[in-house]
Design an enzyme around this catalytic site. Structure first.
Site, PDB file in Angstrom:
ATOM      1  N   GLU A  10      -3.120  -8.496   3.230  1.00  0.00           N
ATOM      2  CA  GLU A  10      -3.574  -8.994   4.541  1.00  0.00           C
ATOM      3  C   GLU A  10      -5.091  -8.937   4.673  1.00  0.00           C
ATOM      4  O   GLU A  10      -5.653  -9.505   5.602  1.00  0.00           O
ATOM      5  CB  GLU A  10      -2.893  -8.194   5.664  1.00  0.00           C
ATOM      6  CG  GLU A  10      -3.411  -6.783   5.906  1.00  0.00           C
ATOM      7  CD  GLU A  10      -2.877  -5.723   4.939  1.00  0.00           C
ATOM      8  OE1 GLU A  10      -2.274  -6.087   3.914  1.00  0.00           O
ATOM      9  OE2 GLU A  10      -3.097  -4.527   5.222  1.00  0.00           O
ATOM     10  N   CYS A  34       0.837  -1.208   0.000  1.00  0.00           N
ATOM     11  CA  CYS A  34       0.000   0.000   0.000  1.00  0.00           C
ATOM     12  C   CYS A  34       0.873   1.260   0.000  1.00  0.00           C
ATOM     13  O   CYS A  34       1.592   1.499  -0.947  1.00  0.00           O
ATOM     14  CB  CYS A  34      -0.986  -0.021   1.172  1.00  0.00           C
ATOM     15  SG  CYS A  34      -2.279   1.235   0.995  1.00  0.00           S
ATOM     16  N   HIS A  52      -4.080  -4.410  -0.338  1.00  0.00           N
ATOM     17  CA  HIS A  52      -3.781  -4.936   0.991  1.00  0.00           C
ATOM     18  C   HIS A  52      -3.863  -6.466   0.980  1.00  0.00           C
ATOM     19  O   HIS A  52      -4.962  -7.005   1.086  1.00  0.00           O
ATOM     20  CB  HIS A  52      -4.772  -4.380   2.013  1.00  0.00           C
ATOM     21  CG  HIS A  52      -4.545  -2.947   2.333  1.00  0.00           C
ATOM     22  ND1 HIS A  52      -3.677  -2.541   3.318  1.00  0.00           N
ATOM     23  CD2 HIS A  52      -5.040  -1.816   1.783  1.00  0.00           C
ATOM     24  CE1 HIS A  52      -3.655  -1.228   3.371  1.00  0.00           C
ATOM     25  NE2 HIS A  52      -4.475  -0.754   2.452  1.00  0.00           N
TER      26      HIS A  52
END
Lengths: 194, 253
Positions: free
Chosen positions: A177, A77, A175
């Protein structure tokens, strides 16, 4: 394998930690140059604003540390944007690992881009086993232009670099995650890079 | 192409999901994490946890819950309910929440929106607006939609955008619970007058209502609770239905 997440006060690193733990890795959060240099893998996360983040890195001399790393490094990011040459966000000079400009989306669509968008033209080990047009989760108002370092693209307002790679440096605008199974595979692929 | 998001909402009290969940395959019908994991696996794009815990002491259970959700769920989630300070938000974000939503506290003190955006970034600040149609005007309501304010919905939406909100969660109190469809006219007006994403909420009863919220309501995302909890609409079926009408949706292969 030792995995270090660069701790530079840039937003929520907890999610990245949890995602790595789901993959069976226990990352260490650190701003100590020695700890970062000696890690097998370095993750450079970030949510926030470019100039504040760069100031913080420079104050701790982490800008030089990151640029000189030889092991696989993964910017996520804002981390991707900071690895570029320059960002329009508060006219910020960044690390310059990728000779790429970071620009603000023209507001022809809603800005920030928030939500799931697909990866196109993926190439290289970061995307091993990832099917074409897989979706990842984005939240951003600035984007890296496409360049010779682009290893995946996404279309929003215009085509931009969804991911970049140069030597041992990898970066993803989305992202991982928070990107479900696709994101977990991308993280695993990064850990598996030789 | 950026997809339209489907967002299940879980009501939480004292760390447990509140009534109205009818999942036979849940081992523990009150465990929000287990339910959240099912929704994530089914293709939910985000989750919203709305805490309706009454007392301050018991709100600590929310932080513990947020940590468990963040550890186990691999999609973004928003936490709302009773948030009124930078300290509240800091605790939730540190526990692993991706976004927080504020409602009454923003109406009472609009500077809170600016303060949170400045401190944590717009990307994590969702402003929830409860709107009710009163004497020809869309009026912002607070305290779970019970108390009318002086504010008009459209103007308030624009103000929170200017103050740095990253997203608007728009609930029509007139439609909420009716299962007669979202407030598409209002949603389209709000969505068309701000440049940040708008989540439509209130009134979902069937798949067609979601389609309408995107095509007529111009929503960027649509949120529902009971119809998902009672399996009246399943997320995979809904997404396939929307895809059939050329709505961009994320379907994992």
């Amino acid at each position: 394998m030792s995995v270090v997440i660069v701790d530079y006060n840039a937003g929520n690193v907890q999610s990245v930690t949890y995602a790595l733990e789901r993959l069976g890795v226990s990352p260490v959060l650190s701003a100590d140059p020695e700890v970062i240099r000696s890690a097998d893998r370095v993750i450079f996360p970030g949510v926030g604003e470019a100039s504040t983040a760069m100031r913080f890195l420079k104050e701790r001399k982490l800008d030089e540390v990151i640029k000189d790393l030889k092991q696989p490094v993964f910017g996520v990011c804002l981390g991707l944007q900071l690895m570029c040459a320059h960002s329009e966000e508060n006219n910020t000079d960044c690390l310059g690992i990728f000779d790429v400009q970071v620009k603000k989306f023209e507001p022809t669509l809603k800005v920030p881009q928030m939500g799931w968008n697909n990866l196109e033209h993926t190439t290289g080990p970061l995307f091993k086993g990832i099917e074409a047009d897989s979706y990842v989760y984005y939240v951003h108002s600035y984007y890296a232009e496409t360049s010779e370092y682009t290893i995946a693209t996404t279309d929003y307002v215009n085509t931009f670099s969804a991911a970049l790679n140069k030597d041992n440096f990898y970066a993803l605008q989305a992202h991982p995650e928070k990107s479900g199974k696709v994101g977990e595979r991308i993280l695993q692929n990064f850990l598996d890079i030789k | 192409m950026l997809t339209k998001r489907i967002i299940p909402c879980l009501d939480i009290k004292n760390g447990r999901t509140v009534k109205g969940v009818n999942f036979v395959d849940l081992r523990d019908a009150g465990d929000p994490v287990e339910l959240a994991a099912i929704y994530a696996a089914e293709g939910a794009d985000e989750l919203v946890f709305l805490d309706i815990t009454a007392t301050v002491e018991k709100r600590k259970t929310l932080i513990e819950l947020v940590k468990r959700v963040a550890a186990e769920i691999n999609i973004p989630f928003t936490v709302g309910g009773g948030i009124s300070s930078i300290a509240d938000v800091s605790a939730l974000l540190n526990a692993g929440a991706d976004k927080i939503s504020i409602n009454s506290s923003a109406v009472m003190r609009p500077e809170l929106v600016s303060e949170l955006a400045g401190e944590f970034g717009s990307q994590c600040v969702v402003v929830a607006i409860d709107s009710r149609f009163v004497e020809g005007e869309h009026i912002v309501h607070v305290s779970g939609g019970r108390i009318a304010t002086e504010r008009r919905t459209l103007l308030w939406a624009k103000e929170v955008e200017e103050r740095g909100a990253g997203e608007i969660l728009l609930t029509s109190m007139d439609h909420d619970g009716t299962k007669a469809g979202f407030a598409n006219e209002l949603t389209a007006k709000v969505s068309g007058s701000v440049s940040i994403p708008v989540i439509a909420s209130g009134g979902a009863g069937n798949q067609e209502h979601f389609l309408d919220s995107f095509t007529i309501g111009l929503a960027d995302a649509a949120l529902a609770a009971s119809i998902f909890h009672f399996k009246e609409v399943s997320i995979p079926d809904l997404k396939n239905y929307l895809k059939g009408y050329n709505i961009p949706v994320r379907i994992e292969k």
